[in-house]
Design an enzyme around this catalytic site. Structure first.
Site, PDB file in Angstrom:
ATOM      1  N   HIS A 414       0.814  -1.211   0.000  1.00  0.00           N
ATOM      2  CA  HIS A 414       0.000   0.000   0.000  1.00  0.00           C
ATOM      3  C   HIS A 414       0.855   1.271   0.000  1.00  0.00           C
ATOM      4  CE1 HIS A 414      -3.690   2.059   0.036  1.00  0.00           C
ATOM      5  NE2 HIS A 414      -4.372   1.293   0.848  1.00  0.00           N
ATOM      6  N   ARG A 415       2.124   1.161   0.310  1.00  0.00           N
ATOM      7  CA  ARG A 415       3.005   2.322   0.263  1.00  0.00           C
ATOM      8  C   ARG A 415       3.267   2.760  -1.172  1.00  0.00           C
ATOM      9  NH1 ARG A 415       7.779  -0.286   3.803  1.00  0.00           N
ATOM     10  NH2 ARG A 415       7.391  -1.837   2.153  1.00  0.00           N
TER      11      ARG A 415
END
Length: 441
Positions: A414-415
């Site tokens: 998700h980064r």
């Protein structure tokens, strides 16, 4: 001047190696570039070469020993050169932990010791006919019948005895005499024995009893590749904030294309995995935000597409890389994938063949797995898990029809990848897979 032979870093992630086999003995002449030994790294079995000329004066590690990168394994020098200083200062390589005793054999040994020399238990190998009991261990022949007249088993190898009437009756009733214990003189089968066997209810089939070990467990030492897998997964599943996207694709047209290619010739055959690799590669070229790595203080988006293809091997798994996969035809991808998978299973990959991927694929469909989630291989930002192609009832235009379907699950860091970003990428993969002519034009 003497030359040190050290455990070299034969792969980018290698921290220690295990000496598999020495190919040179002490006293053998050695030239620069000669192969001295085979070393198991965290990925493959590699060759350790000589870095000097002379004679292999001393080997300081044994086959099977593990040693950290940089540790001294051997010394090359002139035949009359004093190498005591080098040999004396070298720490010994760590021997691999010995495997626990094989449970069944350990249990057999304990029984033999407690029962004395006349007790010879049967091992599993013997029960399969791989070994036989020594002649001196034969049990004494049992009497034909006990004192109470109870029928007893015939000694092994003794000729079966039966009366003519018993043989005729057994033939008429379809009874095998070999399964009957005789109650007549000397264990002879008589009419009464056959009648008893005919009237007796058939015994229910029983499940064979699995032989148990005396030990409660067995410790299996970690191989270098398993150590690396454990370390890499710990770096992924905990620190990486992962979310998952699952989609189901219609594989009908892809299946038809596979059949058409196979009709052209064996060299044009392509698997569903080959089709998926080609589709993912083209989709990554359109979505560089997915073809990316998390670098800690920046996100690195790649302009070239290198697909890591997870391959199961004996000790774990390894991901050989198909470089520039978006620039290769389906035919080229199919041939390269087969060759890399074969080399991976033979532990013959070079470091250049299993490093440098920008995105990975893992396929368990051939094992009948419908759907699963794969763990991201850092610093990559995603991995696609591919399930089996199965026939399923689906609703198309208001009608229930049977179609070939395949589920995929994308694990996303998700980064780097947001939900909408990952969803758009999977839409592009769907377009290529459900319209497979796009893969060959």
């Amino acid at each position: 001047m003497a030359t040190k032979v050290v455990m070299e870093a034969l792969s980018p992630t290698m921290e220690e190696g295990r000496l598999v086999k020495w190919l040179k003995n002490e006293g053998d002449p050695v030239a620069t570039g000669d192969i001295l030994a085979e070393v198991e790294t965290d990925k493959a079995v590699m060759e350790l070469v000589a870095r000097g000329d002379g004679v292999l004066r001393k080997r300081l590690a044994n086959e099977g020993d593990a040693a950290p990168v940089g540790s001294l394994l051997a010394v090359i020098g002139a035949a009359d050169e004093n190498i005591d200083a080098l040999v004396g200062s070298a720490p010994a390589a760590a021997a691999q932990p010995a495997k626990a005793p094989e449970p069944v054999k350990a249990a057999v040994a304990e029984k033999q010791e407690s029962a004395g020399p006349t007790s010879i238990p049967q091992t599993p190998a013997e029960s399969q006919g791989e070994a036989s009991t020594p002649p001196q261990a034969k049990a004494p022949a049992a009497p034909a019948s006990g004192t109470n007249g109870t029928p007893t088993a015939r000694p092994q190898g003794e000729r079966m005895r039966s009366s003519p009437l018993a043989r005729r009756l057994a033939s008429e009733r379809g009874v095998e005499l070999s399964g009957i214990q005789g109650s007549g003189p000397g264990g002879r089968i008589i009419k009464k024995d056959v009648e008893t066997a005919v009237s007796a209810p058939k015994a229910a089939a029983t499940r064979p009893v699995r032989e148990r070990s005396a030990a409660d467990f067995e410790d299996v030492p970690l191989t270098l590749i398993r150590k690396t897998i454990a370390r890499r997964l710990a770096e992924s599943i905990g620190p990486v904030p992962t979310f998952y996207l699952t989609a189901e694709f219609d594989m009908g047209r892809a299946a038809e294309m596979r059949a058409s290619l196979a009709e052209i010739g064996d060299e044009y055959k392509a698997s569903f995995n080959d089709i998926a690799i080609r589709a993912v590669a083209l989709a990554l070229a359109e979505h560089p935000e997915v073809n990316a790595h998390w670098m800690g203080d920046k996100i690195r988006k790649f302009n070239r597409v290198h697909i890591g293809m997870a391959v199961a091997i004996e000790d774990g798994l390894i991901t050989p890389v198909i470089f520039d996969a978006d620039q290769k035809s389906l035919h080229e991808i199919s041939g390269e994938a087969k060759a890399l998978a074969a080399r991976a299973r033979d532990r013959k990959l070079t470091p250049e063949e299993y490093t440098g991927s920008t995105f990975s694929i893992s396929n368990l469909g051939m094992f009948g797995i419908d759907q699963f989630t794969a763990i991201i291989n850092p610093p990559e930002a995603g991995i696609l898990a591919i399930g089996a192609v199965e026939s399923k009832p689906v609703v198309i235009d208001g009608q229930v029809v049977v179609r070939q379907r395949m589920r995929v699950t994308m694990s996303c860091d998700h980064r780097v990848i947001d939900g909408a970003t990952g969803a758009k990428f999977l839409q592009t993969v769907r377009r290529y897979i459900e319209h497979p002519l796009l893969l060959v034009i």
